[in-house]
Design a protein around this motif. Structure first.
Motif, mmCIF file in Angstrom:
data_model
loop_
_atom_site.group_PDB
_atom_site.id
_atom_site.type_symbol
_atom_site.label_atom_id
_atom_site.label_comp_id
_atom_site.label_asym_id
_atom_site.label_seq_id
_atom_site.Cartn_x
_atom_site.Cartn_y
_atom_site.Cartn_z
ATOM 1 N N ALA A 1 0.821 -1.205 0.000
ATOM 2 C CA ALA A 1 0.000 0.000 0.000
ATOM 3 C C ALA A 1 0.855 1.255 0.000
ATOM 4 O O ALA A 1 2.024 1.242 0.397
ATOM 5 C CB ALA A 1 -0.917 0.005 1.226
ATOM 6 N N TYR A 2 0.241 2.362 -0.444
ATOM 7 C CA TYR A 2 0.883 3.660 -0.335
ATOM 8 C C TYR A 2 0.978 4.048 1.137
ATOM 9 O O TYR A 2 0.110 3.720 1.946
ATOM 10 C CB TYR A 2 0.097 4.722 -1.106
ATOM 11 C CG TYR A 2 0.257 4.604 -2.608
ATOM 12 C CD1 TYR A 2 1.279 5.274 -3.267
ATOM 13 C CD2 TYR A 2 -0.614 3.823 -3.366
ATOM 14 C CE1 TYR A 2 1.436 5.173 -4.645
ATOM 15 C CE2 TYR A 2 -0.469 3.714 -4.742
ATOM 16 C CZ TYR A 2 0.562 4.388 -5.381
ATOM 17 O OH TYR A 2 0.713 4.283 -6.735
ATOM 18 N N ARG A 3 2.012 4.794 1.482
ATOM 19 C CA ARG A 3 2.239 5.142 2.887
ATOM 20 C C ARG A 3 1.202 6.113 3.432
ATOM 21 O O ARG A 3 1.166 6.357 4.638
ATOM 22 C CB ARG A 3 3.630 5.738 3.071
ATOM 23 C CG ARG A 3 3.868 7.020 2.293
ATOM 24 C CD ARG A 3 5.289 7.495 2.466
ATOM 25 N NE ARG A 3 5.541 8.730 1.728
ATOM 26 C CZ ARG A 3 6.713 9.349 1.692
ATOM 27 N NH1 ARG A 3 7.735 8.833 2.357
ATOM 28 N NH2 ARG A 3 6.869 10.466 1.000
ATOM 29 N N THR A 4 0.361 6.681 2.560
ATOM 30 C CA THR A 4 -0.670 7.609 3.000
ATOM 31 C C THR A 4 -1.924 6.896 3.500
ATOM 32 O O THR A 4 -2.817 7.537 4.045
ATOM 33 C CB THR A 4 -1.072 8.542 1.851
ATOM 34 O OG1 THR A 4 -1.385 7.746 0.693
ATOM 35 C CG2 THR A 4 0.050 9.498 1.504
ATOM 36 N N VAL A 5 -2.005 5.581 3.324
ATOM 37 C CA VAL A 5 -3.171 4.836 3.796
ATOM 38 C C VAL A 5 -3.205 4.903 5.323
ATOM 39 O O VAL A 5 -2.187 4.722 5.992
ATOM 40 C CB VAL A 5 -3.125 3.371 3.331
ATOM 41 C CG1 VAL A 5 -4.312 2.595 3.878
ATOM 42 C CG2 VAL A 5 -3.117 3.311 1.807
ATOM 43 N N THR B 1 -5.100 -3.444 -3.563
ATOM 44 C CA THR B 1 -5.040 -2.554 -2.406
ATOM 45 C C THR B 1 -5.518 -1.150 -2.764
ATOM 46 O O THR B 1 -6.203 -0.490 -1.974
ATOM 47 C CB THR B 1 -3.603 -2.498 -1.857
ATOM 48 O OG1 THR B 1 -3.240 -3.798 -1.376
ATOM 49 C CG2 THR B 1 -3.493 -1.509 -0.714
ATOM 50 N N GLN B 2 -5.200 -0.691 -3.977
ATOM 51 C CA GLN B 2 -5.703 0.618 -4.419
ATOM 52 C C GLN B 2 -7.226 0.592 -4.541
ATOM 53 O O GLN B 2 -7.902 1.576 -4.233
ATOM 54 C CB GLN B 2 -5.064 0.988 -5.754
ATOM 55 C CG GLN B 2 -3.563 1.217 -5.685
ATOM 56 C CD GLN B 2 -2.970 1.598 -7.018
ATOM 57 O OE1 GLN B 2 -3.359 2.600 -7.629
ATOM 58 N NE2 GLN B 2 -2.027 0.803 -7.500
ATOM 59 N N GLY C 1 -8.526 3.417 -2.109
ATOM 60 C CA GLY C 1 -8.731 4.685 -2.795
ATOM 61 C C GLY C 1 -7.464 5.519 -2.880
ATOM 62 O O GLY C 1 -7.501 6.664 -3.340
ATOM 63 N N HIS C 2 -6.341 4.959 -2.457
ATOM 64 C CA HIS C 2 -5.049 5.645 -2.536
ATOM 65 C C HIS C 2 -4.257 5.019 -3.680
ATOM 66 O O HIS C 2 -3.806 3.864 -3.584
ATOM 67 C CB HIS C 2 -4.281 5.495 -1.226
ATOM 68 C CG HIS C 2 -4.872 6.281 -0.102
ATOM 69 N ND1 HIS C 2 -4.117 7.110 0.708
ATOM 70 C CD2 HIS C 2 -6.146 6.393 0.346
ATOM 71 C CE1 HIS C 2 -4.899 7.673 1.608
ATOM 72 N NE2 HIS C 2 -6.141 7.242 1.405
ATOM 73 N N ASP D 1 -12.248 11.954 -9.773
ATOM 74 C CA ASP D 1 -11.764 10.611 -10.135
ATOM 75 C C ASP D 1 -11.227 9.903 -8.892
ATOM 76 O O ASP D 1 -10.026 9.883 -8.625
ATOM 77 C CB ASP D 1 -10.662 10.729 -11.195
ATOM 78 C CG ASP D 1 -10.124 9.374 -11.617
ATOM 79 O OD1 ASP D 1 -10.916 8.428 -11.693
ATOM 80 O OD2 ASP D 1 -8.894 9.268 -11.836
ATOM 81 N N ASP D 2 -12.135 9.311 -8.127
ATOM 82 C CA ASP D 2 -11.725 8.504 -6.982
ATOM 83 C C ASP D 2 -11.942 7.032 -7.312
ATOM 84 O O ASP D 2 -12.275 6.676 -8.457
ATOM 85 C CB ASP D 2 -12.496 8.914 -5.725
ATOM 86 C CG ASP D 2 -14.014 8.884 -5.944
ATOM 87 O OD1 ASP D 2 -14.473 8.295 -6.950
ATOM 88 O OD2 ASP D 2 -14.740 9.449 -5.106
ATOM 89 N N ALA D 3 -11.765 6.165 -6.321
ATOM 90 C CA ALA D 3 -11.910 4.732 -6.572
ATOM 91 C C ALA D 3 -13.336 4.378 -6.983
ATOM 92 O O ALA D 3 -13.543 3.533 -7.863
ATOM 93 C CB ALA D 3 -11.515 3.942 -5.318
ATOM 94 N N LEU D 4 -14.308 5.021 -6.369
ATOM 95 C CA LEU D 4 -15.702 4.759 -6.723
ATOM 96 C C LEU D 4 -15.960 5.105 -8.184
ATOM 97 O O LEU D 4 -16.592 4.330 -8.917
ATOM 98 C CB LEU D 4 -16.629 5.567 -5.815
ATOM 99 C CG LEU D 4 -18.124 5.476 -6.131
ATOM 100 C CD1 LEU D 4 -18.620 4.047 -5.962
ATOM 101 C CD2 LEU D 4 -18.911 6.437 -5.242
ATOM 102 N N HIS D 5 -15.479 6.261 -8.622
ATOM 103 C CA HIS D 5 -15.710 6.678 -10.008
ATOM 104 C C HIS D 5 -14.969 5.769 -10.979
ATOM 105 O O HIS D 5 -15.547 5.318 -11.985
ATOM 106 C CB HIS D 5 -15.245 8.122 -10.203
ATOM 107 C CG HIS D 5 -15.341 8.587 -11.616
ATOM 108 N ND1 HIS D 5 -16.514 9.069 -12.168
ATOM 109 C CD2 HIS D 5 -14.419 8.621 -12.618
ATOM 110 C CE1 HIS D 5 -16.299 9.399 -13.431
ATOM 111 N NE2 HIS D 5 -15.032 9.131 -13.725
ATOM 112 N N THR D 6 -13.696 5.502 -10.697
ATOM 113 C CA THR D 6 -12.879 4.710 -11.627
ATOM 114 C C THR D 6 -13.456 3.318 -11.846
ATOM 115 O O THR D 6 -13.624 2.874 -12.989
ATOM 116 C CB THR D 6 -11.438 4.600 -11.107
ATOM 117 O OG1 THR D 6 -10.831 5.889 -11.112
ATOM 118 C CG2 THR D 6 -10.615 3.646 -11.968
#
Length: 352
Positions: free
Chosen positions: A151-155, A239-240, A244-245, A272-277
């Motif tokens: 995962a990205y460290r911002t999660v 994981t993305q 959503g990260h 453009d978030d995970a829901l939209h994509t």
């Protein structure tokens, strides 16, 4: 402190006599003395043991646990966190996000880290009520969980712990203490199961009240159901999908990487978030329709929750969604690289 010195001399006289009777000798130069007191008095003072003067210490190691003057275990937790962080960092260098070890192997790293963090937890578990000490251990545990999920460290910490099924360290320490307190009740396996059930209930309550990681909470509202699954592993792309990260313009805009958060691939002009994509963007409508058909779903069903529910039913559904997420994000990566290349070629022309 005169009384403390007198008591120390009495004790050391008895210790020395016992050791001489058994043909042993005390290395006074290597002896450590810690004054245990709740009073606000100087605790670093010179003391005499025989003919040797030594200075008392703020903490000393006993059976692998650092005992400090106030019995707060703060020094122990700080040293434990630093040691675990070093081990975690060394192992993390061996694990790439893409084409690296599988999550099941990455969990070995977390096992090593948690074995270090939880040593002696039966004694110091209550010390984690202090926020800064608790966060010191959680920070180490979080880094390991990020590597498990690629995962990205911002999660956020709550989201990554749920996704990787890593129980927060304060709950694990408390569980060990409760099991230890019940050690005389009989069947240890039964006690361990009961206490683990209590831990999961507490974790679920914390997750429900948490304000961070709400996209993950929408997809994984029930921790027990998620952790009890017997199939499915996370990877860099999946994981993305769950956090959503990643390569989403809304996320990149928040990180200051792009100027606008809206989707560049369709005419909806939505963020453009995970829901939209994955569930709305017309650019990927064909792939999405195929996925829903293979899962036995229709667009009228609330797809984010329904898709994850299908994933938890079996390995095939999990693999279908994983392949869908990888396909979309891989193509988005290629399109983003092309966009950046075009911008790089246009900028010099504008400057000229």
């Amino acid at each position: 402190m005169d009384s403390a010195q007198a008591k120390l001399e009495q004790i050391m006289t008895r210790v020395t006599e016992w050791m001489e009777e058994h043909s042993l000798a005390l290395a006074t130069s290597k002896t450590e003395v810690v004054i245990f007191t709740r009073k606000r008095i100087p605790t670093i003072i010179p003391m005499r043991i025989g003919n040797t003067e030594i200075t008392t210490k703020p903490a000393a190691r006993y059976l692998g646990v650092m005992l400090d003057t106030k019995i707060t275990f703060g020094e122990h937790l700080k040293r434990t966190a630093d040691r675990a962080a070093q081990k975690s960092a060394a192992l993390c260098h061996l694990m790439r996000n893409i084409n690296g070890p599988r999550p099941c192997k990455r969990r070995l790293m977390m096992t090593v880290v948690e074995s270090i963090l939880l040593y002696g937890a039966e004694v110091w578990a209550d010390a984690l009520s202090v926020a800064y000490l608790r966060q010191r251990l959680i920070a180490v545990q979080r880094r390991g969980a990020l590597r498990i999920a690629c995962a990205y460290r911002t999660v956020s910490e709550p989201a990554i712990f749920v996704l990787t099924s890593v129980i927060p360290i304060q709950l694990m320490a408390s569980e060990r203490k409760r099991i230890f307190d019940r050690r005389n009740e009989g069947d240890r396996s039964r006690i361990a199961k009961e206490e683990r059930d209590c831990t999961m209930v507490s974790w679920q309550e914390i997750w429900t009240r948490e304000y961070r990681g709400r996209w993950t909470a929408r997809l994984v509202p029930n921790i027990q159901k998620w952790t009890d699954r017997k199939h499915g592993e996370l990877n860099f792309f999946l994981t993305q999908f769950f956090t959503g990260h990643g390569l989403f313009y809304a996320y990149l805009h928040k990180m200051g990487k792009v100027t606008v958060p809206t989707c560049p691939h369709c005419q909806k002009r939505e963020d453009d978030d995970a829901l939209h994509t994955f569930f709305k963007c017309t650019k990927w409508a064909a792939e999405r329709s195929q996925l829903l058909a293979e899962l036995g779903l229709t667009p009228q069903i609330p797809t984010p929750e329904a898709v994850v529910s299908k994933m938890l039913e079996g390995e095939r559904s999990w693999s279908l969604v994983a392949a869908y997420a990888e396909s979309i994000l891989t193509r988005k990566t290629l399109l983003e690289r092309e966009r950046q290349r075009r911008e790089h070629l246009v900028r010099p022309a504008i400057q000229n």
